[in-house]
Enzyme design. Structure first.
Site, short mmCIF file in Angstrom:
data_model
loop_
_atom_site.label_atom_id
_atom_site.label_comp_id
_atom_site.label_asym_id
_atom_site.label_seq_id
_atom_site.Cartn_x
_atom_site.Cartn_y
_atom_site.Cartn_z
N HIS A 1 -87.41 -27.26 -8.59
CA HIS A 1 -88.69 -27.56 -9.24
C HIS A 1 -88.70 -26.89 -10.60
CE1 HIS A 1 -92.90 -28.44 -9.75
NE2 HIS A 1 -93.18 -27.14 -9.88
N GLU B 1 -94.49 -21.31 -10.95
CA GLU B 1 -95.31 -21.89 -9.90
C GLU B 1 -95.95 -23.19 -10.37
OE1 GLU B 1 -98.16 -19.08 -8.59
OE2 GLU B 1 -96.67 -17.63 -7.84
N LYS C 1 -95.86 -25.62 -17.09
CA LYS C 1 -94.50 -26.01 -17.50
C LYS C 1 -94.49 -27.35 -18.23
CE LYS C 1 -92.94 -25.93 -13.29
NZ LYS C 1 -94.16 -25.52 -12.59
N ASP D 1 -90.60 -31.84 -13.55
CA ASP D 1 -90.95 -31.66 -12.14
C ASP D 1 -89.73 -31.41 -11.26
OD1 ASP D 1 -92.96 -31.42 -10.14
OD2 ASP D 1 -92.29 -33.34 -9.34
N GLU E 1 -95.78 -35.44 -15.75
CA GLU E 1 -97.09 -35.44 -15.08
C GLU E 1 -97.97 -34.37 -15.71
OE1 GLU E 1 -99.21 -33.92 -11.00
OE2 GLU E 1 -97.02 -34.00 -11.09
N ARG F 1 -89.47 -5.34 -23.35
CA ARG F 1 -89.96 -5.51 -24.71
C ARG F 1 -88.84 -5.40 -25.75
NH1 ARG F 1 -95.34 -2.00 -25.49
NH2 ARG F 1 -95.32 -3.23 -27.42
#
Length: 308
Positions: free
Chosen positions: A140, A156, A161, A179, A204, A245
């Site tokens: 995914h 998630e 994304k 996706d 999507e 960082r």
């Protein structure tokens, strides 16, 4: 395990001429991403014969067959075609003799012809088979080409994304898959990502629906495949977590045994994901070219402390 490639697909991809049209190709597959030039087999030596590979007849093998006696040649053909070879390909438009074609049809072995030179055809076929038959997984995520760097964006569901990918496309970069990304391990160092046929070129967007990127933004906005060079994992901002960082040490994630550089990107309102992904891609390319900004800063700090 490796996939199977239909022989008919190879015929179409390599533009092969079928010299045995009566042989059924519907149930014929190739499972090995390599070829065999049956030089030793044509002399009668069949030990360690790689019969599961595509068999290639080039100019050398063809000339050798021309000088062979008919009885000996017939015997070699019978033994050769008794093995479960996927197909036989004659390069340089070399014409196989009728005896071979008749015996091949009886043995249900397809014979093809190509106009390409032997070395050119074999290298192209091996390269293509290595991709088609490579170990494959589906994950995914979103895969985009940013300045020639293949960036796999993970995180998630609903974290942003697809929205980041859309902004990157608007900025002139190219979408590979949204996706679901199919990842193939082409070599010990190379992972190639692509989209499933059913979702190719679609994005999507929650609240809007399905968007056809190729239709809206043109063919320059999409790619079929792309090497995976960098992984960016999006995650919710956590005040209690210590984020890198400086970037002195690289973090990696692993797919199919191959390691890929990975950055964990915290998400909070006001951060422009597209610009950050662009910068990460450029910075990754710069590191590949031998310049690391974090190490350069560290050197300057050390030099400054030494002078003091």
């Amino acid at each position: 395990m490796a996939n199977k490639v239909k022989l008919q697909k190879i015929v179409e991809k390599m533009n092969l001429k079928n010299l045995t049209p009566d042989v059924d190709l519907s149930e014929s597959f190739v499972e090995v991403p390599d070829i065999n030039r049956p030089a030793l087999q044509l002399t009668g030596f069949f030990e360690h014969f790689d019969s599961d590979r595509v068999q290639i007849i080039g100019y050398v093998e063809y000339t050798f067959l021309e000088k062979m006696e008919e009885e000996k040649k017939k015997e070699i053909y019978q033994t050769f075609l008794s093995y479960p070879i996927p197909c036989l390909v004659f390069c340089r438009n070399l014409p196989p003799e009728e005896m071979l074609l008749e015996m091949a049809e009886k043995a249900n072995v397809p014979v093809f012809q190509t106009e390409k030179k032997t070395s050119e055809f074999t290298s192209e076929l091996i390269r293509w088979l290595n991709v088609e038959l490579a170990p494959c997984i589906s994950i995914h995520g979103v895969l985009v080409d940013v300045y020639g760097v293949g960036v796999l964006i993970m995180g998630e569901s609903g974290i942003g994304k697809s929205e980041a990918a859309l902004e990157l496309i608007k900025r002139g970069h190219r979408l590979v898959s949204d996706d679901v990304v199919e990842i193939r391990r082409v070599s010990d160092e190379t992972l190639v990502g692509s989209a499933p046929d059913i979702t190719r070129h679609f994005i999507e967007l929650r609240g809007i629906g399905i968007v056809d990127v190729k239709t809206l933004f043109g063919v320059l906005s999409v790619r079929e495949t792309e090497n995976i060079d960098l992984v960016i994992t999006l995650e919710e901002w956590n005040r209690d977590k210590e984020y890198d960082r400086l970037g002195l040490e690289e973090e990696y994630t692993e797919f199919l045994g191959n390691k890929v550089v990975c950055h964990h990107l915290p998400i909070r309102p006001g951060r422009n994901l597209a610009i950050i992904v662009e910068t990460a891609a450029i910075n990754h390319r710069q590191k590949q070219m031998g310049y690391n900004a974090a190490q350069e800063l560290y050197k300057r700090v050390q030099q400054n402390l030494t002078r003091k």
